[in-house]
Motif scaffolding. Structure first.
Motif, PDB file in Angstrom:
ATOM      1  N   LYS A  37      -5.675  -0.860  -0.775  1.00  0.00           N
ATOM      2  CA  LYS A  37      -5.509  -2.495  -1.201  1.00  0.00           C
ATOM      3  C   LYS A  37      -4.141  -2.706  -0.378  1.00  0.00           C
ATOM      4  O   LYS A  37      -3.999  -4.010  -0.303  1.00  0.00           O
ATOM      5  CB  LYS A  37      -5.079  -2.370  -2.416  1.00  0.00           C
ATOM      6  N   PHE A  38      -3.578  -2.142   0.276  1.00  0.00           N
ATOM      7  CA  PHE A  38      -2.158  -2.370   1.148  1.00  0.00           C
ATOM      8  C   PHE A  38      -2.397  -1.582   2.436  1.00  0.00           C
ATOM      9  O   PHE A  38      -1.800  -0.784   3.107  1.00  0.00           O
ATOM     10  CB  PHE A  38      -1.166  -1.611   0.336  1.00  0.00           C
ATOM     11  N   PRO A  39      -3.182  -2.587   3.283  1.00  0.00           N
ATOM     12  CA  PRO A  39      -3.474  -1.926   4.448  1.00  0.00           C
ATOM     13  C   PRO A  39      -2.142  -1.946   5.475  1.00  0.00           C
ATOM     14  O   PRO A  39      -1.454  -2.778   5.275  1.00  0.00           O
ATOM     15  CB  PRO A  39      -4.463  -3.033   5.161  1.00  0.00           C
ATOM     16  N   HIS A  40      -2.262  -0.827   6.263  1.00  0.00           N
ATOM     17  CA  HIS A  40      -1.134  -0.833   7.449  1.00  0.00           C
ATOM     18  C   HIS A  40       0.286  -0.420   6.831  1.00  0.00           C
ATOM     19  O   HIS A  40       1.189  -0.722   7.361  1.00  0.00           O
ATOM     20  CB  HIS A  40      -0.939  -1.877   8.211  1.00  0.00           C
ATOM     21  N   THR A  41       0.052  -0.098   5.351  1.00  0.00           N
ATOM     22  CA  THR A  41       1.310   0.169   4.655  1.00  0.00           C
ATOM     23  C   THR A  41       1.654   1.536   3.981  1.00  0.00           C
ATOM     24  O   THR A  41       0.642   1.653   3.098  1.00  0.00           O
ATOM     25  CB  THR A  41       1.731  -0.835   3.764  1.00  0.00           C
ATOM     26  N   LEU A  42       2.625   1.806   3.926  1.00  0.00           N
ATOM     27  CA  LEU A  42       2.748   3.043   3.316  1.00  0.00           C
ATOM     28  C   LEU A  42       3.538   2.471   1.866  1.00  0.00           C
ATOM     29  O   LEU A  42       4.497   1.644   1.914  1.00  0.00           O
ATOM     30  CB  LEU A  42       3.850   4.288   3.635  1.00  0.00           C
ATOM     31  N   VAL A  43       3.046   2.823   0.823  1.00  0.00           N
ATOM     32  CA  VAL A  43       3.540   2.336  -0.480  1.00  0.00           C
ATOM     33  C   VAL A  43       4.424   3.414  -1.283  1.00  0.00           C
ATOM     34  O   VAL A  43       3.844   4.613  -1.361  1.00  0.00           O
ATOM     35  CB  VAL A  43       2.505   1.673  -1.584  1.00  0.00           C
ATOM     36  N   HIS A  44       5.767   2.887  -1.772  1.00  0.00           N
ATOM     37  CA  HIS A  44       6.470   3.969  -2.499  1.00  0.00           C
ATOM     38  C   HIS A  44       6.524   3.343  -3.921  1.00  0.00           C
ATOM     39  O   HIS A  44       7.032   2.218  -3.902  1.00  0.00           O
ATOM     40  CB  HIS A  44       7.838   4.011  -1.903  1.00  0.00           C
ATOM     41  N   LEU A  45       5.726   4.179  -4.788  1.00  0.00           N
ATOM     42  CA  LEU A  45       5.751   3.387  -6.237  1.00  0.00           C
ATOM     43  C   LEU A  45       6.467   4.212  -7.136  1.00  0.00           C
ATOM     44  O   LEU A  45       6.355   5.485  -7.277  1.00  0.00           O
ATOM     45  CB  LEU A  45       4.151   3.623  -6.748  1.00  0.00           C
ATOM     46  N   ASP A 156       0.943  -4.914  19.011  1.00  0.00           N
ATOM     47  CA  ASP A 156       0.147  -5.398  18.037  1.00  0.00           C
ATOM     48  C   ASP A 156       0.087  -4.678  16.714  1.00  0.00           C
ATOM     49  O   ASP A 156      -0.596  -4.743  15.895  1.00  0.00           O
ATOM     50  CB  ASP A 156      -1.164  -5.552  18.373  1.00  0.00           C
ATOM     51  N   LEU A 157       1.025  -3.568  16.674  1.00  0.00           N
ATOM     52  CA  LEU A 157       1.033  -2.814  15.386  1.00  0.00           C
ATOM     53  C   LEU A 157       2.076  -3.742  14.397  1.00  0.00           C
ATOM     54  O   LEU A 157       2.887  -4.371  14.631  1.00  0.00           O
ATOM     55  CB  LEU A 157       1.597  -1.615  15.693  1.00  0.00           C
ATOM     56  N   ARG A 158       1.736  -3.407  13.099  1.00  0.00           N
ATOM     57  CA  ARG A 158       2.505  -3.732  12.028  1.00  0.00           C
ATOM     58  C   ARG A 158       3.840  -2.950  12.037  1.00  0.00           C
ATOM     59  O   ARG A 158       3.664  -1.743  12.362  1.00  0.00           O
ATOM     60  CB  ARG A 158       1.819  -3.951  10.602  1.00  0.00           C
ATOM     61  N   ILE A 159       5.000  -3.505  11.531  1.00  0.00           N
ATOM     62  CA  ILE A 159       6.084  -2.764  11.784  1.00  0.00           C
ATOM     63  C   ILE A 159       6.347  -1.587  10.919  1.00  0.00           C
ATOM     64  O   ILE A 159       7.112  -0.611  11.195  1.00  0.00           O
ATOM     65  CB  ILE A 159       7.304  -3.658  11.434  1.00  0.00           C
ATOM     66  N   ASN A 160       5.347  -1.465   9.710  1.00  0.00           N
ATOM     67  CA  ASN A 160       5.459  -0.426   9.000  1.00  0.00           C
ATOM     68  C   ASN A 160       4.676   0.926   9.547  1.00  0.00           C
ATOM     69  O   ASN A 160       4.614   2.097   9.260  1.00  0.00           O
ATOM     70  CB  ASN A 160       4.851  -0.591   7.645  1.00  0.00           C
ATOM     71  N   GLU A 161       3.759   0.482  10.947  1.00  0.00           N
ATOM     72  CA  GLU A 161       2.962   1.321  11.523  1.00  0.00           C
ATOM     73  C   GLU A 161       3.750   1.994  12.540  1.00  0.00           C
ATOM     74  O   GLU A 161       3.325   3.074  13.123  1.00  0.00           O
ATOM     75  CB  GLU A 161       1.761   0.782  12.119  1.00  0.00           C
ATOM     76  N   LEU A 162       4.978   1.741  12.845  1.00  0.00           N
ATOM     77  CA  LEU A 162       5.793   2.168  14.105  1.00  0.00           C
ATOM     78  C   LEU A 162       6.249   3.585  13.717  1.00  0.00           C
ATOM     79  O   LEU A 162       6.847   3.747  12.663  1.00  0.00           O
ATOM     80  CB  LEU A 162       6.874   1.287  14.187  1.00  0.00           C
TER      81      LEU A 162
END
Length: 200
Positions: A37-45, A156-162
């Motif tokens: 549900k949070f594409p291209h993103t690492l989530v810290h919960l 064209d990557l999102r910044i969380n993918e760098l």
């Protein structure tokens, strides 16, 4: 691309009712439905408990924010003092609240993805580095610096993918060049570039 992931932290690493097996056993399985549900993103919960003396102490919850190239979501579960004891949410109450808040976070992410986790090209443009034109001196300097380092970067990557190497190469051109004479370590360049790209 790497599989979506949700990192989990419970109560700052300290004891909590959340660690009770009636809850902790099912958290990972529960979170599996949110991984995509949070594409291209690492989530810290971060799930934690908040001890309140009364319902008047409760403040509105802040939505997740980007930090260190992760979407950080903090969810507090209130416990109230009743004499010498504390109230404890039941597992049903816990998962009901968690489900409600995570759905709100998904909605927030979808509505604000370009702010929370922008595409690198768009973020650089907001910083004055417009890669869409040959007339932008800063963009030409960045392209030249990357070419000199023989480094190919996907804008064209999102910044969380760098990767850290992407950030280092960007930072070497953008940050180090702008502060000639200042000595930077590699970790400093990476950290400062990540902070510069975050748009929250």
């Amino acid at each position: 691309m790497e599989a979506q992931k949700i990192e989990l932290e419970i109560n700052h690493g300290m004891d909590s009712f959340i660690r009770d097996s009636k809850i902790s056993t099912y958290i990972t399985e529960f979170l599996d439905k949110f991984k995509d549900k949070f594409p291209h993103t690492l989530v810290h919960l971060h799930l934690f408990e908040e001890v309140q003396s009364s319902t008047n102490d409760i403040k509105p919850r802040a939505l997740g924010k980007a930090k260190n190239r992760k979407l950080r979501i903090d969810i507090g579960f209130e416990r109230f003092r009743k004499g010498a004891s504390l109230t404890t949410p039941s597992p049903e109450q816990f998962f009901s609240q968690l489900n409600f808040v995570m759905n709100k976070e998904v909605e927030n992410y979808k509505n604000n993805i370009n702010k929370i986790n922008p595409v690198l090209r768009a973020r650089l443009k907001r910083m004055g580095i417009d890669l869409s034109t040959e007339k932008n001196a800063d963009a030409n300097d960045l392209k030249g610096s990357l070419a000199t380092a023989n480094y190919t970067l996907n804008f064209d990557l999102r910044i969380n993918e760098l990767t850290d190497e992407d950030l280092y190469q960007l930072g070497s051109s953008i940050i180090v060049q702008a502060n000639k004479g200042k000595i930077y370590t590699r970790p400093e360049v990476i950290r400062e570039m990540a902070e510069k790209l975050e748009d929250i």
